[in-house]
Scaffold this active site. Structure first.
Site, PDB file in Angstrom:
ATOM      1  N   PHE A  21       0.814  -1.221   0.000  1.00  0.00           N
ATOM      2  CA  PHE A  21       0.000   0.000   0.000  1.00  0.00           C
ATOM      3  C   PHE A  21       0.845   1.268   0.000  1.00  0.00           C
ATOM      4  O   PHE A  21       0.373   2.327  -0.394  1.00  0.00           O
ATOM      5  CB  PHE A  21      -0.937   0.009   1.228  1.00  0.00           C
ATOM      6  N   LYS A  48      -1.125  -7.131  -9.207  1.00  0.00           N
ATOM      7  CA  LYS A  48      -2.113  -7.225  -8.113  1.00  0.00           C
ATOM      8  C   LYS A  48      -1.710  -6.145  -7.095  1.00  0.00           C
ATOM      9  O   LYS A  48      -0.866  -6.373  -6.238  1.00  0.00           O
ATOM     10  CB  LYS A  48      -2.048  -8.638  -7.513  1.00  0.00           C
ATOM     11  N   CYS A  91       9.606   1.681   3.654  1.00  0.00           N
ATOM     12  CA  CYS A  91      10.526   0.592   3.991  1.00  0.00           C
ATOM     13  C   CYS A  91      11.941   1.123   4.156  1.00  0.00           C
ATOM     14  O   CYS A  91      12.816   0.430   4.644  1.00  0.00           O
ATOM     15  CB  CYS A  91      10.491  -0.486   2.937  1.00  0.00           C
ATOM     16  N   GLU A 138       9.019  -4.014  13.295  1.00  0.00           N
ATOM     17  CA  GLU A 138       8.872  -2.899  12.364  1.00  0.00           C
ATOM     18  C   GLU A 138       7.575  -2.181  12.741  1.00  0.00           C
ATOM     19  O   GLU A 138       6.491  -2.753  12.613  1.00  0.00           O
ATOM     20  CB  GLU A 138       8.783  -3.430  10.923  1.00  0.00           C
TER      21      GLU A 138
HETATM   22  P1  NAD Z   1       1.501  -6.641   3.090  1.00  0.00           P
HETATM   23  O1  NAD Z   1       2.517  -7.713   3.171  1.00  0.00           O
HETATM   24  O2  NAD Z   1       0.376  -6.659   4.049  1.00  0.00           O
HETATM   25  O3  NAD Z   1       0.808  -6.649   1.636  1.00  0.00           O
HETATM   26  C1  NAD Z   1       1.556  -6.635   0.450  1.00  0.00           C
HETATM   27  C2  NAD Z   1       0.768  -7.347  -0.649  1.00  0.00           C
HETATM   28  O4  NAD Z   1       0.557  -8.700  -0.266  1.00  0.00           O
HETATM   29  C3  NAD Z   1      -0.599  -6.745  -0.908  1.00  0.00           C
HETATM   30  O5  NAD Z   1      -0.836  -6.718  -2.298  1.00  0.00           O
HETATM   31  C4  NAD Z   1      -1.544  -7.701  -0.195  1.00  0.00           C
HETATM   32  O6  NAD Z   1      -2.812  -7.783  -0.816  1.00  0.00           O
HETATM   33  C5  NAD Z   1      -0.828  -9.030  -0.271  1.00  0.00           C
HETATM   34  N1  NAD Z   1      -1.103  -9.889   0.879  1.00  0.00           N
HETATM   35  C6  NAD Z   1      -1.358  -9.494   2.160  1.00  0.00           C
HETATM   36  N2  NAD Z   1      -1.538 -10.563   2.953  1.00  0.00           N
HETATM   37  C7  NAD Z   1      -1.385 -11.667   2.174  1.00  0.00           C
HETATM   38  C8  NAD Z   1      -1.451 -13.077   2.424  1.00  0.00           C
HETATM   39  N3  NAD Z   1      -1.704 -13.559   3.641  1.00  0.00           N
HETATM   40  N4  NAD Z   1      -1.228 -13.908   1.397  1.00  0.00           N
HETATM   41  C9  NAD Z   1      -0.975 -13.443   0.158  1.00  0.00           C
HETATM   42  N5  NAD Z   1      -0.901 -12.110  -0.132  1.00  0.00           N
HETATM   43  C10 NAD Z   1      -1.106 -11.228   0.856  1.00  0.00           C
HETATM   44  O7  NAD Z   1       2.297  -5.238   3.134  1.00  0.00           O
HETATM   45  P2  NAD Z   1       1.701  -3.767   3.220  1.00  0.00           P
HETATM   46  O8  NAD Z   1       1.141  -3.543   4.576  1.00  0.00           O
HETATM   47  O9  NAD Z   1       0.836  -3.484   2.044  1.00  0.00           O
HETATM   48  O10 NAD Z   1       3.048  -2.920   3.040  1.00  0.00           O
HETATM   49  C11 NAD Z   1       3.903  -2.570   4.086  1.00  0.00           C
HETATM   50  C12 NAD Z   1       5.089  -3.493   4.176  1.00  0.00           C
HETATM   51  O11 NAD Z   1       5.797  -3.500   2.942  1.00  0.00           O
HETATM   52  C13 NAD Z   1       6.117  -3.059   5.207  1.00  0.00           C
HETATM   53  O12 NAD Z   1       6.560  -4.182   5.897  1.00  0.00           O
HETATM   54  C14 NAD Z   1       7.231  -2.439   4.385  1.00  0.00           C
HETATM   55  O13 NAD Z   1       8.497  -2.449   5.000  1.00  0.00           O
HETATM   56  C15 NAD Z   1       7.199  -3.305   3.191  1.00  0.00           C
HETATM   57  N6  NAD Z   1       7.818  -2.666   2.031  1.00  0.00           N
HETATM   58  C16 NAD Z   1       9.005  -3.172   1.599  1.00  0.00           C
HETATM   59  C17 NAD Z   1       9.640  -2.589   0.520  1.00  0.00           C
HETATM   60  C18 NAD Z   1      10.938  -3.133   0.003  1.00  0.00           C
HETATM   61  O14 NAD Z   1      11.303  -2.831  -1.126  1.00  0.00           O
HETATM   62  N7  NAD Z   1      11.662  -3.921   0.777  1.00  0.00           N
HETATM   63  C19 NAD Z   1       9.064  -1.475  -0.113  1.00  0.00           C
HETATM   64  C20 NAD Z   1       7.845  -1.001   0.362  1.00  0.00           C
HETATM   65  C21 NAD Z   1       7.226  -1.625   1.431  1.00  0.00           C
END
Ligand code: NAD
Length: 499
Positions: free
Chosen positions: A149, A173, A281, A384
């Site tokens: 997000f 997605k 992140c 985090e």
């Molecule tokens: P999230 O893991 O909740 O969701 C990411 C994606 O995974 C979304 O599209 C979501 O629909 C999907 N998803 C969620 N739960 C799932 C499940 N159980 N099974 C399959 N798919 C699932 O992450 P978020 O809250 O959207 O984003 C924040 C996180 O992303 C933080 O931890 C941040 O550090 C990380 N992030 C990392 C980077 C990087 O490049 N390392 C960059 C941006 C954000």
């Protein structure tokens, strides 16, 4: 209420699952739209159509594909303010930050405009008598991008730019919390000349993601999100024979040496710790001053800066430093982590828990919080937080600060503030973190380098964007060719007598 769609074969398509997720306005706590959550059957249809469209796209010469990226880049520029507003409306980040989100994605599209140079093959002349070898980089087929997000424009652009330039079709997605920007980007890509079906935006939750992971046509998965989900997706994608790169969470440390310019360090910490409400992140969430004197002097500089931060809705324009966090649950989690920090004995120097904004009482705003004297066993250090909370852990020496950073399970970004080149160089060389800043708090590499963390911040062996992305989204084919000596040695023109 607005009902969002999927984007299939170059047009908006209504969801048929009957399942929806609310898209909130984080500043007011109101539902502003609902997004359909795809069934596995809807996903499979999108993948099948993408596979059909990929054949011609993959056979389109790379320069023509790059021209689509050129037109796309121009359209992103033209619609910059509109896209930034779309980002801010669903995410809650300030408008300048929304623009930054689009800009850092656009920069990857700019590299894709020169993509053919990265798709060149290799050639060995005369590897043996009459033998040449050449390698070509060919598209994988249908690939998928699953995005978080917190960067609704940047990360989808990081995924779709290289994947499409390499000749793949992509299933994107996006996060169900901020889906509109990806849909708008898909419209712009069509306007830029991308053939229908080559980019499919399929909205959904775990069910849609699992359908991607289990679909045999999907060749590769690029994921960005939290670490537990990254690890899960990496495991399932790999065991299903797919290529995968999954980027996860972070806990980024900034070391402040006694010789650092402490005013500059404090400015950097406030921007990197609280910008975008800490929902990056690459946010700095842990400050590690070396020596008690440095720590005390830093606190003196940090506190007035933190207390001056302006928190509000993006509609206030340039007048706010950061906005609300993404959901009510996220706000609750952040507040309970702050409570745990107090209970576990850290010193809460600035307390953002009671923050409330007139007219936005139901918004997910959290005031800035600053902990001093935290220790590595505390939850505020271990987890985090992904919120506007900066935690200071004091270190007695450079080696202790370095060890703390290296022992942390995450390894996305880190920074050091110092006036000494030798210390900076030692740090950059030894630290086990993927992206390092020297007097630079958020070292997101430029788009022609690559982005990726170490340890639990990334699973897979290639980074995002830059040359690594072109490797990830192509497979190598190597041809060994032998041509026997023939006509060049001279035809036989004489009318030979029979022997
Ligand atoms: P999230 O893991 O909740 O969701 C990411 C994606 O995974 C979304 O599209 C979501 O629909 C999907 N998803 C969620 N739960 C799932 C499940 N159980 N099974 C399959 N798919 C699932 O992450 P978020 O809250 O959207 O984003 C924040 C996180 O992303 C933080 O931890 C941040 O550090 C990380 N992030 C990392 C980077 C990087 O490049 N390392 C960059 C941006 C954000």
């Amino acid at each position: 209420m607005q009902e969002l769609t999927h984007w299939i074969n170059g047009e908006h398509v209504k969801g048929t699952s009957g399942r929806f997720s609310d898209v909130m306005n984080p500043a007011t706590g109101e539902v502003q739209a609902r997004v359909p959550l795809a069934t596995p059957a809807e996903m499979d249809v999108a993948v099948a159509k993408a596979a059909e469209a990929q054949v011609a796209w993959g056979n389109t010469n790379p320069q023509r594909r790059a021209r689509v990226m050129m037109a796309f880049g121009a359209l992103i520029n033209k619609h910059m303010d509109e896209l930034a507003e779309l980002v801010s409306r669903e995410h809650g980040k300030t408008l300048p930050d929304g623009r930054g989100d689009v800009q850092r994605g656009l920069e990857v599209i700019e590299v894709c405009m020169g993509g053919p140079a990265l798709l060149k093959g290799e050639f060995t002349d005369d590897g043996g008598p009459g033998i040449d070898l050449y390698s070509m980089r060919q598209p994988l087929g249908v690939v998928a991008g699953i995005t978080p997000f917190n960067f609704p424009a940047m990360i989808p652009l990081w995924k779709m730019g290289p994947a499409l330039t390499c000749g793949n079709a992509m299933i994107l997605k996006p996060s169900e919390r901020c889906p509109s920007t990806a849909l708008r980007l898909a419209e712009l890509l069509k306007e830029a000349g991308l053939p229908d079906g080559v980019l499919q935006v399929v909205n959904g939750d775990k069910e849609a993601v699992d359908a991607i992971l289990d679909n045999e046509t999907v060749q590769a998965v690029g994921f960005v999100g939290s670490t537990p989900i990254a690890q899960y997706i990496y495991g399932r994608a790999c065991s299903n024979g797919k290529r995968a790169q999954c980027f996860g969470g972070a806990k980024n440390h900034m070391i402040i040496m006694p010789d650092a310019d402490l005013d500059k360090a404090a400015d950097a910490l406030v921007g990197a710790g609280f910008g975008a409400a800490g929902e990056r992140c690459m946010a700095i969430s842990v400050a590690v001053p070396v020596g008690e004197k440095t720590a005390d002097a830093l606190v003196e500089r940090l506190v007035p800066r933190i207390e001056k931060l302006k928190v509000g809705p993006y509609t206030a324009g340039n007048d706010v430093d950061y906005g609300p966090v993404i959901t009510a649950q996220s706000k609750e989690r952040i507040l309970s982590l702050i409570n745990s920090g107090v209970e576990q004995g850290a010193e809460l120097v600035v307390d953002g828990r009671g923050f409330s904004l007139q007219g936005y009482e139901n918004g997910y705003f959290v005031g800035p919080s600053f902990f001093d004297r935290a220790t590595p066993d505390m939850d505020i250090y271990k987890q985090e937080i992904f919120g506007p909370v900066l935690t200071q852990v004091r270190a007695n020496s450079y080696e202790e600060a370095l060890k703390l950073t290296m022992d942390n399970e995450y390894g996305n970004g880190t920074a050091i503030f110092t006036a000494d080149g030798d210390t900076a160089r030692d740090f950059a060389h030894r630290v086990n973190v993927g992206m390092v800043g020297i007097n630079f708090p958020i070292p997101v590499p430029l788009s022609y380098h690559t982005f990726g963390g170490w340890k639990k911040s990334a699973f897979g062996d290639l980074n995002q964007y830059g040359p690594d992305a072109f490797r990830f989204y192509t497979k190598t084919k190597t041809v060994t060719a032998r041509w026997f000596s023939g006509i060049k040695d001279g035809g036989e023109f004489a009318f030979k007598a029979m022997e």
